[in-house]
Design an enzyme around this catalytic site. Structure first.
Site: not given
Ligand code: ATR
Length: 289
Positions: A79, A115
């Site tokens: 990420k 997210d």
């Protein structure tokens, strides 16, 4: 019948190509969830698991362009490492310092982070429709906490306390977020007062996650009836924290919705269509057994 077809980004076909890059990747529920979503939307395409070792990440990102993928999700451990390979970073990725979604517009790759906004959409849809003015305690100060605090601040809560086992990290994250609102870092050992005064307590640590479901990130005796207790963990669906909080009369919110909505935002960026959230949720629950 599959009716919604897409030019892939190289203009060479009608299939919408999507996937998720991670290492490991076999455990990911994203392929099942997005495959069900594509079917529900009548989109002709595929969402595939892509097992990418860290040293091949640059090649893999280049392959998104070469192969004409419309986009991919990015998961652990890529990420942060993926960011230098992208052409553009959305504000959501810059503020969190991590990317979980890449969109390919004719070879131009933009990194997003869905997210945090996925978590907040889930919290509002399932537990707390209005977060403005709320007093919030966040347990943990890692990557997940950073994304969630950033997204929560958009909702204008009264204050956020970040509590962490390693207090310096809580203070560091609070400092980084302070221009977004009233945020303070505290040591996990000093959370009694903050929790007593909280409207919402959110666990972002891995304590209580499979395969260690007996873990508790805080002493449930600190909780009060009527508080919202939220746990980012979705395996198990009901953590020990949530089960004990519910017995005490708290309202509980699990992590499944965050997973579903981070995927829903990604799918909406790739397709421009509204994601079939209930189909996605049902598919993940079924695949969790
Ligand atoms: P993520 O990206 O999932 O947030 P991370 O960045 O590794 O993962 O952060 C994990 C968080 O869970 C940290 O806040 C960590 O606390 P420390 O900073 O003190 O390490 C917290 N955490 C993990 N295991 C824990 C445990 N057994 N007890 C308390 N906190 C724990």
């Amino acid at each position: 019948m599959l009716t919604n077809t897409y030019q892939n980004v190289n203009g060479t076909g009608g299939e919408l190509l999507l996937g998720v890059m991670g290492d490991p990747i076999a455990q990911s529920k994203s392929p099942a969830m997005h495959t069900a979503a594509l079917r529900a939307l009548n989109i002709s395409g595929a969402y595939v698991p892509l097992h990418i070792a860290p040293e091949r990440l640059g090649d893999a990102v280049q392959a998104i362009r070469t192969l004409g993928f419309r986009g991919v999700n990015v998961t652990i451990p890529h990420k942060v490492a993926v960011m230098p390979y992208l052409d553009r970073l959305d504000a959501s990725a810059l503020s969190v310092g991590a990317v979980n979604t890449i969109v390919n517009d004719k070879g131009v790759l933009t990194g997003y982070n869905t997210d945090g906004i996925g978590y907040v959409r889930s919290l509002k849809a399932e537990a707390a429709p209005d977060i403005s003015g709320a007093r919030i305690v966040v347990l943990g100060a890692g990557g997940a906490a950073r994304g969630i605090v950033t997204a929560l601040l958009q909702e204008r809560p009264e204050r956020i306390f970040i509590a962490n086992r390693t207090p310096d990290k809580a203070e560091e994250l609070a400092e980084a977020c302070r221009n977004g609102g009233n945020v303070s870092g505290i040591a996990m050992d000093d959370i009694g007062e903050a929790v007593a005064a909280a409207d919402i307590v959110i666990n972002t640590t891995s304590v209580g996650m499979y395969p260690h479901p007996d873990g508790l990130p805080l002493d449930p005796a600190l909780l009060k009836p009527g508080q919202i207790i939220s746990d980012l963990i979705y395996n198990p669906l009901y953590t020990r924290l949530l089960t004990e909080a519910q017995e005490l009369g708290c309202r509980i919110h699990g992590g499944l919705g965050m997973f579903v909505y981070q995927g829903a935002y990604a799918l909406e960026y790739w397709t421009g269509l509204t994601a079939p959230v209930e189909t996605m949720r049902r598919t993940v629950v079924e695949s969790l057994g």
